[in-house]
Design a protein around this motif. Structure first.
Motif, PDB file in Angstrom:
ATOM      1  N   HIS A 130      -2.609  -1.934  -4.910  1.00 41.67           N
ATOM      2  CA  HIS A 130      -2.731  -0.628  -4.239  1.00 41.67           C
ATOM      3  C   HIS A 130      -1.480   0.166  -4.614  1.00 41.67           C
ATOM      4  O   HIS A 130      -0.400  -0.380  -4.708  1.00 41.67           O
TER       5      HIS A 130
ATOM      6  N   HIS B 249       2.373  -2.723  -5.156  1.00 35.75           N
ATOM      7  CA  HIS B 249       2.912  -3.899  -4.457  1.00 35.75           C
ATOM      8  C   HIS B 249       2.482  -5.171  -5.186  1.00 35.75           C
ATOM      9  O   HIS B 249       1.517  -5.174  -5.952  1.00 35.75           O
TER      10      HIS B 249
ATOM     11  N   GLU C  98     -11.230   0.157  -3.467  1.00 38.83           N
ATOM     12  CA  GLU C  98     -10.393   0.710  -2.387  1.00 38.83           C
ATOM     13  C   GLU C  98      -9.183   1.386  -3.005  1.00 38.83           C
ATOM     14  O   GLU C  98      -9.087   1.525  -4.217  1.00 38.83           O
TER      15      GLU C  98
ATOM     16  N   THR D 119      -4.680  -8.303  -3.416  1.00 40.44           N
ATOM     17  CA  THR D 119      -4.840  -6.839  -3.401  1.00 40.44           C
ATOM     18  C   THR D 119      -3.908  -6.172  -4.408  1.00 40.44           C
ATOM     19  O   THR D 119      -2.863  -6.712  -4.775  1.00 40.44           O
TER      20      THR D 119
ATOM     21  N   ASP E 143       0.813  -1.220   0.000  1.00 38.92           N
ATOM     22  CA  ASP E 143       0.000   0.000   0.000  1.00 38.92           C
ATOM     23  C   ASP E 143       0.855   1.283   0.000  1.00 38.92           C
ATOM     24  O   ASP E 143       0.658   2.173   0.842  1.00 38.92           O
TER      25      ASP E 143
ATOM     26  N   MET F  38      -1.773  -5.809  10.602  1.00 37.16           N
ATOM     27  CA  MET F  38      -0.529  -5.068  10.782  1.00 37.16           C
ATOM     28  C   MET F  38      -0.559  -4.239  12.070  1.00 37.16           C
ATOM     29  O   MET F  38      -1.601  -3.719  12.467  1.00 37.16           O
TER      30      MET F  38
ATOM     31  N   ASP G  80      -8.100   3.476   3.931  1.00 39.12           N
ATOM     32  CA  ASP G  80      -7.283   3.938   2.804  1.00 39.12           C
ATOM     33  C   ASP G  80      -7.331   5.453   2.584  1.00 39.12           C
ATOM     34  O   ASP G  80      -7.656   5.940   1.480  1.00 39.12           O
TER      35      ASP G  80
ATOM     36  N   TRP H  12      -3.923  -0.321   8.564  1.00 41.90           N
ATOM     37  CA  TRP H  12      -3.936  -0.525   7.116  1.00 41.90           C
ATOM     38  C   TRP H  12      -3.295   0.662   6.394  1.00 41.90           C
ATOM     39  O   TRP H  12      -2.579   1.448   6.990  1.00 41.90           O
ATOM     40  N   ALA H  13      -3.610   0.793   5.116  1.00 41.31           N
ATOM     41  CA  ALA H  13      -2.860   1.672   4.214  1.00 41.31           C
ATOM     42  C   ALA H  13      -2.803   3.140   4.658  1.00 41.31           C
ATOM     43  O   ALA H  13      -3.840   3.805   4.708  1.00 41.31           O
TER      44      ALA H  13
ATOM     45  N   ARG I 285       3.266  -8.760   1.230  1.00 41.03           N
ATOM     46  CA  ARG I 285       3.447  -8.049  -0.039  1.00 41.03           C
ATOM     47  C   ARG I 285       4.751  -7.237  -0.040  1.00 41.03           C
ATOM     48  O   ARG I 285       5.334  -7.004   1.030  1.00 41.03           O
TER      49      ARG I 285
HETATM   50  O1  FUB Z   1      -3.273  -3.530   3.481  1.00 43.08           O
HETATM   51  C1  FUB Z   1      -4.594  -3.727   3.910  1.00 43.08           C
HETATM   52  C2  FUB Z   1      -5.562  -3.398   2.833  1.00 43.08           C
HETATM   53  O2  FUB Z   1      -5.301  -4.191   1.687  1.00 43.08           O
HETATM   54  C3  FUB Z   1      -5.488  -1.993   2.308  1.00 43.08           C
HETATM   55  O3  FUB Z   1      -6.042  -1.050   3.166  1.00 43.08           O
HETATM   56  C4  FUB Z   1      -6.186  -2.173   1.016  1.00 43.08           C
HETATM   57  O4  FUB Z   1      -6.062  -1.108   0.140  1.00 43.08           O
HETATM   58  C5  FUB Z   1      -5.550  -3.440   0.507  1.00 43.08           C
HETATM   59  O5  FUB Z   1      -4.325  -3.194  -0.125  1.00 43.08           O
END
Ligand code: FUB
Length: 331
Positions: free
Chosen positions: A283, A298, A232, A281, A14, A47, A134, A82-83, A310
């Motif tokens: 991104h 990625h 997303e 995914t 991401d 994460m 995101d 997340w991202a 990733r």
């Molecule tokens: O990395 C977690 C989630 O996976 C992200 O928020 C999305 O965009 C996808 O890449």
């Protein structure tokens, strides 16, 4: 040679890339091993901290600036960092990130630092009126900053009413999981955006949906148009006075873009940037550096296809005379 991961000592995903202080800084998710079963809710993307990467030139050495923010140090967060994305204003740097709150609802938080390389100190509460995942921060030439966000299924965008009124919206837990509108005569769910206040830590406007329309008919993209509808990974950049809103189509695994005349749209669907990569995914981000344009993205080649492990890569992109994007042939 095929693009290689920017770093191999950790898994990263991401990527949000920006040019700060003359270097490219990349704000990625930091993927980690987990034995959580893969599901359509994205639980396996578990994460717990963020790193920052930087490079002085494409293809050159990449510095990992280490851990810049941990989930355990953010009072409102329960799990799943997340991202993220970052922005700067008046000498401060702002890291925007989505995470689940203590009720399991994704919100967007902000953390502040004095350097693009962090560390970042989180605000005690998420941004008021924020939801889903995101975040992508775009600062226009007039200094106005916008936050784009949203992601369906695991990102919960389908749980929020489409009124776009942000804070007044209601979270409908019964819409959790892999659900979204259906039909070619039903519009797809739309990404969201809001103006940021001059403090960069709160919304200065209502949250509004971003319209993405078909080039020929002018109709909103349909819910069943999974090759083109927003899923997303929102990103905004500007090229020759036009606003380029790019995103992932999720379950069809494309990175695509739409073009408009204003940062809040409407946007017209314009095409694909990247075909599916190895892994579920996809991104990205797009940034200009010394007159060339780069796509950061990625894939899961380093982990041999493990979806939640990733690695960030970069490739040059080019524009034709109509402003259409394609990957540069020679990398
Ligand atoms: O990395 C977690 C989630 O996976 C992200 O928020 C999305 O965009 C996808 O890449």
């Amino acid at each position: 040679m095929a693009p290689q991961p920017l770093v191999t000592h950790i898994y990263t995903a991401d990527p949000s890339a920006h040019v700060f202080e003359g270097k490219i800084y990349v704000y990625p998710s930091h993927d980690r091993e987990t034995d959580i079963q893969f599901n359509d809710n994205g639980d396996q993307y578990d994460m717990a901290d963020y790193h920052v990467l930087s490079l002085s030139e494409p293809g050159g050495p990449v510095t990992d600036h280490g851990v810049v923010l941990r989930a355990e140090d953010i009072p409102w967060v329960s799990k799943q960092l997340w991202a993220p994305d970052a922005a700067t204003k008046d000498g401060k740097y702002y890291l925007y990130f989505p995470a689940r709150d203590k009720e399991g609802i994704f919100r967007i938080g902000v953390a502040v630092g004095d350097s693009p390389a962090g560390p970042f100190v989180p605000d005690p509460e998420p941004i008021r009126g924020s939801y889903s995942i995101d975040p992508a921060c775009f600062v226009d030439d007039d200094g106005q900053a916008y936050l784009y966000f949203g992601g369906i299924w695991g990102g919960q965008l389908q749980c929020w009413s489409s009124s776009g009124e942000g804070e007044g919206d209601k979270f409908d837990a019964s819409m959790s999981g892999p659900q979204e509108p259906k039909g070619y005569d039903v519009p797809a769910l739309l990404p969201r955006a809001a103006k940021l206040s001059s403090d960069m830590r709160s919304f200065a406007s209502a949250v509004t949906p971003l319209e993405i329309r078909d080039e020929k008919t002018g109709a909103l993209l349909a819910a069943d148009d999974h090759d083109r509808r927003f899923f997303e990974a929102a990103w905004m950049h500007r090229y020759r006075g036009k606003y380029y809103f790019s995103y992932s189509t999720g379950d069809t695994h494309y990175l695509v873009y739409a073009v408009g005349d204003s940062p809040l749209g409407p946007f017209t669907y314009a095409g694909r940037i990247l075909e599916p990569v190895l892994g579920w995914t996809t991104h990205h981000s797009i940034v200009e550096f010394r007159g060339k344009w780069y796509l950061f993205y990625h894939d899961c080649e380093l982990s041999k296809g493990i979806n939640h492990l990733r690695s960030v890569k970069m490739r040059e992109i080019v524009y034709d005379d109509q402003g259409r994007i394609s990957l540069a042939e020679k990398q």
